[in-house]
Write an enzyme that holds these catalytic residues in place. Sequence first.
Site, PDB file in Angstrom:
ATOM      1  N   GLU A  54       0.816  -1.224   0.000  1.00 16.45           N
ATOM      2  CA  GLU A  54       0.000   0.000   0.000  1.00 16.45           C
ATOM      3  C   GLU A  54       0.849   1.275   0.000  1.00 16.45           C
ATOM      4  OE1 GLU A  54      -3.995   0.317   1.660  1.00 16.45           O
ATOM      5  OE2 GLU A  54      -3.046   1.404   3.303  1.00 16.45           O
ATOM      6  N   LYS A  56       0.765   4.697   1.073  1.00 15.28           N
ATOM      7  CA  LYS A  56      -0.020   5.373   2.108  1.00 15.28           C
ATOM      8  C   LYS A  56       0.847   6.508   2.667  1.00 15.28           C
ATOM      9  CE  LYS A  56      -2.170   3.761   6.458  1.00 15.28           C
ATOM     10  NZ  LYS A  56      -2.350   2.576   7.330  1.00 15.28           N
ATOM     11  N   LYS A 115      -7.770   2.729  -3.003  1.00 13.62           N
ATOM     12  CA  LYS A 115      -8.114   2.667  -1.582  1.00 13.62           C
ATOM     13  C   LYS A 115      -8.715   4.014  -1.208  1.00 13.62           C
ATOM     14  CE  LYS A 115      -7.747  -0.140   1.935  1.00 13.62           C
ATOM     15  NZ  LYS A 115      -6.903   0.204   3.050  1.00 13.62           N
ATOM     16  N   GLU A 164     -14.806  -4.708   2.052  1.00 12.69           N
ATOM     17  CA  GLU A 164     -14.098  -4.750   3.335  1.00 12.69           C
ATOM     18  C   GLU A 164     -15.080  -4.908   4.486  1.00 12.69           C
ATOM     19  OE1 GLU A 164     -10.856  -1.912   4.212  1.00 12.69           O
ATOM     20  OE2 GLU A 164     -12.095  -1.360   5.950  1.00 12.69           O
ATOM     21  N   ASN A 185     -10.738  -6.331   7.650  1.00  7.22           N
ATOM     22  CA  ASN A 185      -9.857  -5.298   8.199  1.00  7.22           C
ATOM     23  C   ASN A 185      -9.667  -5.549   9.685  1.00  7.22           C
ATOM     24  OD1 ASN A 185      -8.308  -3.073   8.697  1.00  7.22           O
ATOM     25  ND2 ASN A 185      -9.640  -1.635   7.569  1.00  7.22           N
ATOM     26  N   GLU A 215      -6.245  -7.554   6.131  1.00  8.97           N
ATOM     27  CA  GLU A 215      -5.843  -6.143   6.019  1.00  8.97           C
ATOM     28  C   GLU A 215      -5.480  -5.573   7.389  1.00  8.97           C
ATOM     29  OE1 GLU A 215      -9.661  -5.202   3.130  1.00  8.97           O
ATOM     30  OE2 GLU A 215      -8.851  -3.608   4.365  1.00  8.97           O
ATOM     31  N   SER A 216      -4.458  -4.781   7.412  1.00  8.64           N
ATOM     32  CA  SER A 216      -4.054  -3.936   8.543  1.00  8.64           C
ATOM     33  C   SER A 216      -3.351  -4.696   9.667  1.00  8.64           C
ATOM     34  CB  SER A 216      -5.240  -3.200   9.167  1.00  8.64           C
ATOM     35  OG  SER A 216      -5.848  -2.342   8.244  1.00  8.64           O
TER      36      SER A 216
HETATM   37  O1  LIG Z   1      -4.545   3.483   8.745  1.00  9.64           O
HETATM   38  C1  LIG Z   1      -5.230   4.316   9.368  1.00  9.64           C
HETATM   39  O2  LIG Z   1      -4.758   5.109  10.201  1.00  9.64           O
HETATM   40  C2  LIG Z   1      -6.711   4.405   9.116  1.00  9.64           C
HETATM   41  C3  LIG Z   1      -7.459   5.286   9.882  1.00  9.64           C
HETATM   42  C4  LIG Z   1      -8.809   5.411   9.645  1.00  9.64           C
HETATM   43  C5  LIG Z   1      -9.424   4.677   8.656  1.00  9.64           C
HETATM   44  C6  LIG Z   1      -8.675   3.792   7.879  1.00  9.64           C
HETATM   45  C7  LIG Z   1      -7.336   3.655   8.110  1.00  9.64           C
HETATM   46  N1  LIG Z   1      -6.557   2.806   7.344  1.00  9.64           N
HETATM   47  C8  LIG Z   1      -7.041   2.172   6.165  1.00  9.64           C
HETATM   48  C9  LIG Z   1      -6.507   0.822   5.975  1.00  9.64           C
HETATM   49  O3  LIG Z   1      -7.318  -0.055   5.769  1.00  9.64           O
HETATM   50  C10 LIG Z   1      -5.037   0.569   5.998  1.00  9.64           C
HETATM   51  O4  LIG Z   1      -4.394   1.610   5.346  1.00  9.64           O
HETATM   52  C11 LIG Z   1      -4.585  -0.728   5.349  1.00  9.64           C
HETATM   53  O5  LIG Z   1      -5.349  -1.814   5.722  1.00  9.64           O
HETATM   54  C12 LIG Z   1      -3.123  -0.989   5.700  1.00  9.64           C
HETATM   55  O6  LIG Z   1      -2.980  -1.064   7.107  1.00  9.64           O
HETATM   56  P1  LIG Z   1      -1.547  -1.032   7.810  1.00  9.64           P
HETATM   57  O7  LIG Z   1      -0.719  -2.106   7.194  1.00  9.64           O
HETATM   58  O8  LIG Z   1      -1.822  -1.289   9.256  1.00  9.64           O
HETATM   59  O9  LIG Z   1      -0.975   0.315   7.543  1.00  9.64           O
END
Ligand SMILES: O=C(O)c1ccccc1NCC(=O)[C@H](O)[C@H](O)COP(=O)(O)O
Length: 271
Positions: A54, A56, A115, A164, A185, A215-216
């Site tokens: 991603e 980001k 995204k 999601e 997520n 995810e995340s």
């Molecule tokens: O990532 C955030 O801070 C966030 C805050 C509020 C709503 C959504 C958010 N993130 C979106 C995502 O789904 C993530 O960017 C994505 O899954 C990647 O997650 P990570 O690997 O933990 O950065």
Amino acid sequence: MDASEESLAPAVQSILTAAKQRAGGTSRCSVDATSFQSAISATEAAGQTPVIAEIKPTSPTTDGKRDDDPVALASAMVEGGATALSVLTEPEHFGGSVETLAQIRNVVEVPILRKDFIVHESQLDAVAADMILLIARFLDRPETDSLEELYNVAQNRGFQPLVEVHTRDELERAIEIGASIIGVNNRDLGRLAVTLQTFEQLAPHVPDDVTLIAESGIKTIEHVQQMRAAGADALLIGTAIMHGDVQTNTRRFTTVTDTDIQDTTTETHTS
Ligand SMILES: O=C(O)c1ccccc1NCC(=O)[C@H](O)[C@H](O)COP(=O)(O)O
């Protein structure tokens, strides 16, 4: 704000309010998408772990902003073995843009996930992407489209929608509408807390023919192994790739093998 938004973290409320007001494009957008499922199969055939890396630049839970050229970052992630890229296009809270996505899609061949927080059909017109994110929690609400209608419209225009979910109810809605790509997520958009247990709890309820994405909160090789052991067909990783050398970071995750799961303990953190 509708009553259900009171349970959202303030940053997420602000994201949703902005999303409801964001204009779409000026002409109808349809796409000839690069197949995500074929990209996963190719990665598996090469003995690697499918990772959606991603781009980001920042987020409500990240300190600072990464300002380097997103096209260079995208190319480095592909060099690192990424199966697909996720490009944040939300401008106000994540520092993304649809122009950036268009530039990246011009130079890489892997599927690109847009995204964003898409709540109206007209927002599909903002940019062509191979995949789009539909967040179950943000649809079927006042001032937003229905998940089912938006899913069908997106598919008819050639997009591959990634639905999601974060709860069992959202998962059931995604299955009911026939979603073929579902992302669980691990980040709770109500509190912004992250636990990999979310994926572990929901994955057993996902039909086998669904392409399932974790995810995340995936930060380590052990996390990748943990999510793969729980049934993830692919991992969506942002923060852990964006911090440092993105090619090396991506490579670290794409070369993980599913064997030798060393640590299956779960953790809860806010990040
Ligand atoms: O990532 C955030 O801070 C966030 C805050 C509020 C709503 C959504 C958010 N993130 C979106 C995502 O789904 C993530 O960017 C994505 O899954 C990647 O997650 P990570 O690997 O933990 O950065």
